[in-house]
Write a protein that holds these residues in place. Structure first.
Motif, PDB file in Angstrom:
ATOM      1  N   VAL A  37       0.859  -1.172   0.000  1.00 33.51           N
ATOM      2  CA  VAL A  37       0.000   0.000   0.000  1.00 33.51           C
ATOM      3  C   VAL A  37       0.899   1.227   0.000  1.00 33.51           C
ATOM      4  O   VAL A  37       1.771   1.368   0.861  1.00 33.51           O
ATOM      5  CB  VAL A  37      -0.932   0.023   1.230  1.00 33.51           C
ATOM      6  CG1 VAL A  37      -1.787   1.278   1.239  1.00 33.51           C
ATOM      7  CG2 VAL A  37      -1.797  -1.225   1.272  1.00 33.51           C
ATOM      8  N   GLU A  39       0.666   5.262   0.194  1.00 34.30           N
ATOM      9  CA  GLU A  39      -0.248   6.337   0.564  1.00 34.30           C
ATOM     10  C   GLU A  39       0.495   7.665   0.541  1.00 34.30           C
ATOM     11  O   GLU A  39       1.691   7.712   0.794  1.00 34.30           O
ATOM     12  CB  GLU A  39      -0.785   6.125   1.977  1.00 34.30           C
ATOM     13  CG  GLU A  39      -1.498   4.812   2.188  1.00 34.30           C
ATOM     14  CD  GLU A  39      -1.759   4.554   3.651  1.00 34.30           C
ATOM     15  OE1 GLU A  39      -2.793   5.030   4.150  1.00 34.30           O
ATOM     16  OE2 GLU A  39      -0.922   3.897   4.277  1.00 34.30           O
ATOM     17  N   TRP A  44      -4.402  10.032  -1.314  1.00 33.88           N
ATOM     18  CA  TRP A  44      -4.390   9.022  -2.373  1.00 33.88           C
ATOM     19  C   TRP A  44      -3.830   7.717  -1.829  1.00 33.88           C
ATOM     20  O   TRP A  44      -2.877   7.704  -1.057  1.00 33.88           O
ATOM     21  CB  TRP A  44      -3.556   9.484  -3.562  1.00 33.88           C
ATOM     22  CG  TRP A  44      -4.230  10.567  -4.328  1.00 33.88           C
ATOM     23  CD1 TRP A  44      -3.989  11.909  -4.229  1.00 33.88           C
ATOM     24  CD2 TRP A  44      -5.262  10.410  -5.298  1.00 33.88           C
ATOM     25  NE1 TRP A  44      -4.829  12.590  -5.078  1.00 33.88           N
ATOM     26  CE2 TRP A  44      -5.618  11.702  -5.750  1.00 33.88           C
ATOM     27  CE3 TRP A  44      -5.937   9.320  -5.823  1.00 33.88           C
ATOM     28  CZ2 TRP A  44      -6.611  11.914  -6.702  1.00 33.88           C
ATOM     29  CZ3 TRP A  44      -6.914   9.526  -6.773  1.00 33.88           C
ATOM     30  CH2 TRP A  44      -7.247  10.813  -7.205  1.00 33.88           C
ATOM     31  N   VAL A  45      -4.429   6.606  -2.263  1.00 34.76           N
ATOM     32  CA  VAL A  45      -3.994   5.271  -1.831  1.00 34.76           C
ATOM     33  C   VAL A  45      -3.893   4.383  -3.060  1.00 34.76           C
ATOM     34  O   VAL A  45      -4.845   4.263  -3.832  1.00 34.76           O
ATOM     35  CB  VAL A  45      -4.998   4.654  -0.823  1.00 34.76           C
ATOM     36  CG1 VAL A  45      -4.557   3.248  -0.432  1.00 34.76           C
ATOM     37  CG2 VAL A  45      -5.169   5.529   0.393  1.00 34.76           C
ATOM     38  N   ARG A  47      -3.073   0.479  -3.805  1.00 34.39           N
ATOM     39  CA  ARG A  47      -2.896  -0.843  -3.202  1.00 34.39           C
ATOM     40  C   ARG A  47      -2.621  -1.837  -4.314  1.00 34.39           C
ATOM     41  O   ARG A  47      -3.431  -2.015  -5.213  1.00 34.39           O
ATOM     42  CB  ARG A  47      -4.159  -1.239  -2.438  1.00 34.39           C
ATOM     43  CG  ARG A  47      -4.067  -2.572  -1.752  1.00 34.39           C
ATOM     44  CD  ARG A  47      -5.293  -2.860  -0.897  1.00 34.39           C
ATOM     45  NE  ARG A  47      -5.347  -1.927   0.229  1.00 34.39           N
ATOM     46  CZ  ARG A  47      -6.302  -1.011   0.400  1.00 34.39           C
ATOM     47  NH1 ARG A  47      -7.282  -0.895  -0.467  1.00 34.39           N
ATOM     48  NH2 ARG A  47      -6.283  -0.211   1.447  1.00 34.39           N
ATOM     49  N   HIS A  58      -9.139   7.522  -3.476  1.00 32.13           N
ATOM     50  CA  HIS A  58      -8.847   8.685  -2.652  1.00 32.13           C
ATOM     51  C   HIS A  58      -9.669   8.539  -1.388  1.00 32.13           C
ATOM     52  O   HIS A  58     -10.828   8.120  -1.432  1.00 32.13           O
ATOM     53  CB  HIS A  58      -9.200   9.987  -3.383  1.00 32.13           C
ATOM     54  CG  HIS A  58      -8.612  11.188  -2.724  1.00 32.13           C
ATOM     55  ND1 HIS A  58      -9.218  11.810  -1.660  1.00 32.13           N
ATOM     56  CD2 HIS A  58      -7.467  11.861  -2.956  1.00 32.13           C
ATOM     57  CE1 HIS A  58      -8.477  12.828  -1.271  1.00 32.13           C
ATOM     58  NE2 HIS A  58      -7.402  12.881  -2.038  1.00 32.13           N
ATOM     59  N   GLN A  59      -9.097   8.871  -0.245  1.00 30.48           N
ATOM     60  CA  GLN A  59      -9.770   8.643   1.025  1.00 30.48           C
ATOM     61  C   GLN A  59     -11.092   9.390   1.148  1.00 30.48           C
ATOM     62  O   GLN A  59     -11.986   8.946   1.840  1.00 30.48           O
ATOM     63  CB  GLN A  59      -8.850   9.021   2.180  1.00 30.48           C
ATOM     64  CG  GLN A  59      -7.673   8.097   2.314  1.00 30.48           C
ATOM     65  CD  GLN A  59      -6.719   8.509   3.418  1.00 30.48           C
ATOM     66  OE1 GLN A  59      -6.787   9.607   3.937  1.00 30.48           O
ATOM     67  NE2 GLN A  59      -5.817   7.611   3.765  1.00 30.48           N
ATOM     68  N   TYR A  94       5.056  10.464   1.655  1.00 32.50           N
ATOM     69  CA  TYR A  94       4.546   9.140   1.285  1.00 32.50           C
ATOM     70  C   TYR A  94       4.803   8.144   2.397  1.00 32.50           C
ATOM     71  O   TYR A  94       5.773   8.245   3.137  1.00 32.50           O
ATOM     72  CB  TYR A  94       5.220   8.624   0.010  1.00 32.50           C
ATOM     73  CG  TYR A  94       4.789   9.360  -1.222  1.00 32.50           C
ATOM     74  CD1 TYR A  94       3.568   9.083  -1.836  1.00 32.50           C
ATOM     75  CD2 TYR A  94       5.589  10.346  -1.775  1.00 32.50           C
ATOM     76  CE1 TYR A  94       3.161   9.766  -2.959  1.00 32.50           C
ATOM     77  CE2 TYR A  94       5.188  11.033  -2.914  1.00 32.50           C
ATOM     78  CZ  TYR A  94       3.974  10.733  -3.496  1.00 32.50           C
ATOM     79  OH  TYR A  94       3.568  11.408  -4.610  1.00 32.50           O
TER      80      TYR A  94
END
Length: 156
Positions: A37, A39, A44-45, A47, A58-59, A94
């Protein structure tokens, strides 16, 4: 005595049958239990699973995410993290997390360098064109990307 021998044979046969039905562990099946992952501080993520499948979200707009099929991202390349100190600090742009259930291993790093993380997010953004998404999802993700791109990423 004969009943005990019969019971022993039945139990041994059951054990051998059970063992024969178990899947043979292969490298790909053990890799299937790993994920990375990536982040950023803007929410923004990315995985990525060991088979190369991935998800970008996006969270703040979790219901709108992109999923790519296997072999889209090079997991082994992403796993080759540059030599950063294994610390997590919120001031870093990050955060990189590696989790492997097969190896019982979880590592998390704060990444002070934006270039490495930005390169992976840019690759994910370019791959948006390769996935069939609803126009609404693409529009929301692209709008959010323009308003809050990952650190170090140039807005198009």
């Amino acid at each position: 005595m004969q009943n005990a021998l019969y019971l022993l044979i039945v139990c041994a046969s059951g054990i051998f049958f059970f063992q024969a039905c178990q899947p043979v562990p292969t490298e790909s099946s053990s890799l299937g239990l790993a994920s990375i992952v990536l982040e950023d501080t803007n929410g923004w993520v990315l995985r990525v699973q060991a088979d190369g499948s991935a998800e970008l979200l996006h969270q703040y707009i979790r219901l709108e995410s992109v999923n790519w099929p296997s072999k889209t991202f090079a997991f082994t390349q992403l796993r080759l993290l540059p030599a950063f100190a294994p610390r997590t600090q919120e001031t870093y742009p990050y955060r990189w997390t590696y989790c492997s259930h097969a190896e019982n291993d979880t590592r998390q790093y704060g990444l002070p360098d934006t270039a490495w993380g930005a390169a992976w997010f840019e690759k994910a953004y370019r791959a948006l064109d390769e996935v069939e998404l609803s126009p609404r999802t693409v529009r929301k993700l692209r709008k959010n990307w323009e308003n809050q791109p990952p650190p170090g990423v140039a807005v198009r």
